[in-house]
Write a protein that holds these residues in place. Structure first.
Motif, PDB file in Angstrom:
ATOM      1  N   MET A 216      58.572  49.803  38.846  1.00  8.98           N
ATOM      2  CA  MET A 216      57.393  48.975  38.832  1.00  8.98           C
ATOM      3  C   MET A 216      55.998  49.770  39.659  1.00  8.98           C
ATOM      4  O   MET A 216      56.186  50.613  40.656  1.00  8.98           O
ATOM      5  N   GLU A 217      54.817  50.044  38.562  1.00  7.08           N
ATOM      6  CA  GLU A 217      53.163  50.164  39.237  1.00  7.08           C
ATOM      7  C   GLU A 217      53.132  49.146  40.469  1.00  7.08           C
ATOM      8  O   GLU A 217      52.893  47.903  40.435  1.00  7.08           O
ATOM      9  N   HIS A 218      52.766  50.183  41.399  1.00  6.20           N
ATOM     10  CA  HIS A 218      51.391  49.237  42.773  1.00  6.20           C
ATOM     11  C   HIS A 218      50.637  48.979  43.163  1.00  6.20           C
ATOM     12  O   HIS A 218      50.213  50.112  42.472  1.00  6.20           O
ATOM     13  N   LEU A 219      49.927  47.879  42.478  1.00  7.83           N
ATOM     14  CA  LEU A 219      48.354  47.870  42.863  1.00  7.83           C
ATOM     15  C   LEU A 219      47.678  48.420  43.990  1.00  7.83           C
ATOM     16  O   LEU A 219      48.043  47.881  45.419  1.00  7.83           O
ATOM     17  N   THR A 220      46.043  48.857  44.251  1.00  6.79           N
ATOM     18  CA  THR A 220      45.818  48.940  45.631  1.00  6.79           C
ATOM     19  C   THR A 220      44.289  48.620  44.676  1.00  6.79           C
ATOM     20  O   THR A 220      43.573  48.501  44.313  1.00  6.79           O
ATOM     21  N   ARG A 221      43.876  47.303  45.480  1.00  5.90           N
ATOM     22  CA  ARG A 221      42.282  46.701  45.218  1.00  5.90           C
ATOM     23  C   ARG A 221      41.701  46.505  46.831  1.00  5.90           C
ATOM     24  O   ARG A 221      42.387  46.445  47.640  1.00  5.90           O
ATOM     25  N   ILE A 222      40.899  47.277  46.491  1.00  7.58           N
ATOM     26  CA  ILE A 222      39.535  47.158  47.990  1.00  7.58           C
ATOM     27  C   ILE A 222      38.049  46.850  47.242  1.00  7.58           C
ATOM     28  O   ILE A 222      37.832  46.875  46.156  1.00  7.58           O
ATOM     29  N   LYS A 223      37.688  45.994  48.315  1.00  8.59           N
ATOM     30  CA  LYS A 223      36.510  44.904  47.558  1.00  8.59           C
ATOM     31  C   LYS A 223      35.535  45.250  49.321  1.00  8.59           C
ATOM     32  O   LYS A 223      36.137  45.331  49.939  1.00  8.59           O
ATOM     33  N   VAL A 224      34.267  46.028  48.457  1.00 13.84           N
ATOM     34  CA  VAL A 224      33.064  45.749  50.050  1.00 13.84           C
ATOM     35  C   VAL A 224      32.547  45.047  49.576  1.00 13.84           C
ATOM     36  O   VAL A 224      31.637  45.311  48.067  1.00 13.84           O
ATOM     37  N   GLN A 225      31.940  43.608  50.288  1.00 16.67           N
ATOM     38  CA  GLN A 225      31.442  42.484  49.645  1.00 16.67           C
ATOM     39  C   GLN A 225      30.726  41.965  50.715  1.00 16.67           C
ATOM     40  O   GLN A 225      31.206  42.117  51.834  1.00 16.67           O
ATOM     41  N   GLN A 226      29.749  41.021  49.823  1.00 18.95           N
ATOM     42  CA  GLN A 226      29.178  40.176  50.872  1.00 18.95           C
ATOM     43  C   GLN A 226      29.666  38.748  51.187  1.00 18.95           C
ATOM     44  O   GLN A 226      29.433  38.183  52.163  1.00 18.95           O
ATOM     45  N   GLU A 227      30.033  37.977  50.499  1.00 24.13           N
ATOM     46  CA  GLU A 227      30.814  37.168  50.708  1.00 24.13           C
ATOM     47  C   GLU A 227      32.145  37.052  51.326  1.00 24.13           C
ATOM     48  O   GLU A 227      32.884  37.890  51.359  1.00 24.13           O
ATOM     49  N   ASP A 228      32.278  36.059  51.531  1.00 22.59           N
ATOM     50  CA  ASP A 228      33.558  35.292  52.853  1.00 22.59           C
ATOM     51  C   ASP A 228      34.209  35.938  51.077  1.00 22.59           C
ATOM     52  O   ASP A 228      34.734  35.529  50.317  1.00 22.59           O
TER      53      ASP A 228
END
Length: 155
Positions: free
Chosen positions: A1-13
């Protein structure tokens, strides 16, 4: 099973429930660990705000490298990192790390590892504005010591 990485740099809460749902249900993962860091009051002068800046592109690459190092150490499922930038007030959320794994120990250790290295290796800069003055926050020895403990093979 493939596992995902989500990375976000954002101003919003961000919303923990929404991000937990977005992490996804994985049949091979029985543990999800979360960490949320928030702006806290300082000892002494009252903190009015904290401004976080980053190096676009480089910051996301650094966070991805940290998650890849965590994946080399532990069997992990999906990972989410959200780090806010901009000016934040006391009690506002700064960072979220979500880590899933088949077992809780791997998820806890990986979440802690990611935070230790995020604080010492990711290119973020913090400026605190107090009632007395504004100043850029220097790296803390305690953060460097926390990251250093992962260099031993038992970690």
């Amino acid at each position: 099973m493939e596992h995902l990485t989500r990375i976000k740099v954002q101003q919003e809460d961000f919303n923990l429930a929404d991000e937990y749902a977005a992490l996804g249900n994985q049949a091979d993962c029985g543990a999800i660990v979360s960490f949320i860091g928030s702006v806290r009051e300082l000892a002494g002068d009252s903190l009015l705000s904290m401004t976080l800046e980053h190096y676009p592109g480089m910051t996301e690459k650094s966070l991805l490298q940290i998650t890849e190092q965590a994946r080399q150490r532990w069997p992990l499922g999906n990972i989410t990192i959200i780090h806010r930038i901009g000016t934040l007030s006391v009690n506002e959320q700064i960072v979220l790390v979500l880590v899933s794994s088949a077992h809780r120990e791997a998820a806890f250790r990986a979440c802690e590892f990611i935070m230790d290295f995020l604080k010492t290796r990711a290119p973020f800069w913090k400026k605190e504005q107090t009632t007395a003055a504004g100043y850029w926050v220097e790296a803390k020895d305690s953060d460097n010591q926390a990251a250093q403990r992962w260099s031993s093979p038992e970690s």
